[in-house]
Design a protein around this motif. Structure first.
Motif, PDB file in Angstrom:
ATOM      1  N   ASN A 102      -7.167  -0.009   4.924  1.00 42.07           N
ATOM      2  CA  ASN A 102      -6.217   0.905   4.288  1.00 42.07           C
ATOM      3  C   ASN A 102      -6.640   1.165   2.839  1.00 42.07           C
ATOM      4  O   ASN A 102      -7.438   0.433   2.260  1.00 42.07           O
ATOM      5  CB  ASN A 102      -4.811   0.321   4.307  1.00 42.07           C
ATOM      6  N   TYR A 103      -6.078   2.240   2.249  1.00 37.80           N
ATOM      7  CA  TYR A 103      -6.284   2.544   0.833  1.00 37.80           C
ATOM      8  C   TYR A 103      -5.183   1.846   0.044  1.00 37.80           C
ATOM      9  O   TYR A 103      -4.096   2.391  -0.154  1.00 37.80           O
ATOM     10  CB  TYR A 103      -6.236   4.058   0.596  1.00 37.80           C
ATOM     11  N   THR A 104      -5.441   0.642  -0.394  1.00 33.14           N
ATOM     12  CA  THR A 104      -4.473  -0.113  -1.172  1.00 33.14           C
ATOM     13  C   THR A 104      -5.127  -0.595  -2.457  1.00 33.14           C
ATOM     14  O   THR A 104      -6.352  -0.674  -2.560  1.00 33.14           O
ATOM     15  CB  THR A 104      -3.934  -1.316  -0.377  1.00 33.14           C
ATOM     16  N   CYS A 158     -17.664  -1.902   0.703  1.00 32.93           N
ATOM     17  CA  CYS A 158     -16.540  -2.265   1.567  1.00 32.93           C
ATOM     18  C   CYS A 158     -16.819  -1.977   3.040  1.00 32.93           C
ATOM     19  O   CYS A 158     -16.002  -2.305   3.890  1.00 32.93           O
ATOM     20  CB  CYS A 158     -15.280  -1.515   1.136  1.00 32.93           C
ATOM     21  N   GLN A 159     -17.955  -1.343   3.339  1.00 33.20           N
ATOM     22  CA  GLN A 159     -18.282  -1.058   4.730  1.00 33.20           C
ATOM     23  C   GLN A 159     -18.840  -2.295   5.421  1.00 33.20           C
ATOM     24  O   GLN A 159     -19.456  -3.160   4.792  1.00 33.20           O
ATOM     25  CB  GLN A 159     -19.314   0.075   4.807  1.00 33.20           C
ATOM     26  N   VAL A 177      -2.217   2.040 -12.611  1.00 29.83           N
ATOM     27  CA  VAL A 177      -3.250   2.580 -11.727  1.00 29.83           C
ATOM     28  C   VAL A 177      -2.565   3.096 -10.471  1.00 29.83           C
ATOM     29  O   VAL A 177      -1.782   2.385  -9.847  1.00 29.83           O
ATOM     30  CB  VAL A 177      -4.294   1.510 -11.365  1.00 29.83           C
ATOM     31  N   VAL A 178      -2.846   4.354 -10.100  1.00 30.94           N
ATOM     32  CA  VAL A 178      -2.135   4.988  -8.993  1.00 30.94           C
ATOM     33  C   VAL A 178      -3.107   5.533  -7.961  1.00 30.94           C
ATOM     34  O   VAL A 178      -4.292   5.739  -8.228  1.00 30.94           O
ATOM     35  CB  VAL A 178      -1.226   6.136  -9.493  1.00 30.94           C
ATOM     36  N   HIS A 179      -2.565   5.771  -6.777  1.00 25.61           N
ATOM     37  CA  HIS A 179      -3.293   6.374  -5.672  1.00 25.61           C
ATOM     38  C   HIS A 179      -3.176   7.888  -5.809  1.00 25.61           C
ATOM     39  O   HIS A 179      -2.067   8.431  -5.859  1.00 25.61           O
ATOM     40  CB  HIS A 179      -2.671   5.892  -4.360  1.00 25.61           C
ATOM     41  N   GLY A 210     -17.471  -0.296  -6.095  1.00 22.09           N
ATOM     42  CA  GLY A 210     -16.709   0.903  -5.778  1.00 22.09           C
ATOM     43  C   GLY A 210     -16.746   1.250  -4.306  1.00 22.09           C
ATOM     44  O   GLY A 210     -17.806   1.362  -3.701  1.00 22.09           O
ATOM     45  N   CYS A 211     -15.572   1.413  -3.713  1.00 22.25           N
ATOM     46  CA  CYS A 211     -15.454   1.806  -2.314  1.00 22.25           C
ATOM     47  C   CYS A 211     -14.857   3.209  -2.236  1.00 22.25           C
ATOM     48  O   CYS A 211     -14.351   3.735  -3.233  1.00 22.25           O
ATOM     49  CB  CYS A 211     -14.571   0.818  -1.564  1.00 22.25           C
ATOM     50  N   ALA A 212     -14.916   3.803  -1.062  1.00 20.24           N
ATOM     51  CA  ALA A 212     -14.326   5.128  -0.879  1.00 20.24           C
ATOM     52  C   ALA A 212     -12.859   5.089  -1.311  1.00 20.24           C
ATOM     53  O   ALA A 212     -12.095   4.243  -0.854  1.00 20.24           O
ATOM     54  CB  ALA A 212     -14.439   5.535   0.586  1.00 20.24           C
TER      55      ALA A 212
END
Length: 294
Positions: free
Chosen positions: A158-160, A214-215, A35-37, A182-184
């Motif tokens: 962060n996007y991790t 996640c907000q 799984v990748v960014h 699901g988050c942004a």
């Protein structure tokens, strides 16, 4: 495989730092290395490996709203082996999506399917990584099964990568899971069966649209609690994993008697015309009573 326009889909996929190979770390659970960014010109998404050099993601991550086949001009894959983001430039790739356009109101159910293909095997960058197997059974019988969502949704500032537990509650055109997970940035991430580690879906959207588990509700004006996350079923568009849509895929499907559709011929008699009119009236009445599509 159909020839792909070089200007539209030969993309330079860049890895953002300099090490030649990413190394597996003991803290990375099985299935997560694939799984990748995924970074595009419009923001942050996720993708997951299903072939040695092929990733699945969401259509809305690689195609502009309202465009029939336009692919974004810049895509970056960021390798994260569990110990940080690293990698090398890996050269040109092909990108395609399921046929048709989608709009800003997210009219995309059943077609939120995209493919990013590398020029070489991903294992050269991440030794030991293996493609995630795709579930081959009847997806409609998975209601009640426990699943993971794995993606790079924004959390903790962060996007991790994150792995979140949830459960399949409904399967129709899309797969519904509750609680919402699901988050942004999770768009394009994988829905993975907990017990078999098989991929069944691609993260697509939340309901209500714009909600995000996640907000922090205290920081968002008019925050709405999300009720579910929706996933694109892989099986509905699986034929596009290894080859992009051809010209025949864009043609409208013809209705035939054997398809179960109702076709009224030019020679319909009075009884047939009356029956057709009744069916139309009932359809309009029921359409007005139909619940809002999610």
């Amino acid at each position: 495989m159909r020839t792909i326009s070089t200007s539209a889909t030969l993309l330079s996929i860049l890895i953002t730092t300099t090490p030649a190979r990413a190394e597996r770390t003991p803290s990375t659970p099985d299935g997560e290395l694939g799984v990748v960014h995924l970074l595009t010109s419009s923001g942050s998404c996720s993708a997951f490996l299903v072939r040695p050099s092929t990733f699945l993601t969401a259509k809305h991550c690689v195609q502009l709203p309202g465009a029939a086949a336009e692919i974004k001009s810049a895509i970056t894959i960021v390798v994260d082996d569990g110990g940080g983001e690293k990698g090398v430039a890996i050269g040109p790739s092909a990108v395609w999506a399921a046929p048709g356009a989608w709009t800003d109101d997210f009219d995309i159910d059943g077609h939120d399917f995209g493919v990013v293909q590398l020029a070489e095997h991903y294992e050269k960058l991440v030794p030991g990584v293996t493609p995630l197997p795709i579930y081959q059974g009847d997806v409609t019988k998975l209601v009640g099964r426990e699943v993971y969502q794995i993606g790079f949704g924004f959390h903790d500032g962060n996007y991790t990568r994150k792995r979140t537990d949830t459960k399949i509650t409904d399967v129709g055109t899309t797969i519904t899971v509750k609680p919402a997970v699901g988050c942004a940035g999770d768009s394009g991430g994988v829905l993975l069966l907990k017990d078999t580690h098989e991929a069944v879906g691609i993260a697509s959207r939340e309901w209500p649209l714009g909600s995000d588990p996640c907000q922090d509700p205290a920081t968002v004006t008019g925050y709405r609690e999300p009720s579910a996350t929706y996933f694109q079923r892989i099986d509905l568009q699986a034929k596009y994993i290894d080859a992009p849509p051809g010209p025949e895929d864009a043609k409208p499907k013809e209705t035939s008697d054997s398809s179960g559709g109702c076709a009224i011929g030019a020679r319909a008699g009075p009884a047939s015309v009356w029956l057709a009119g009744l069916v139309t009236i009932l359809a309009l009445f029921l359409g007005n009573k139909r619940p809002r599509r999610t």
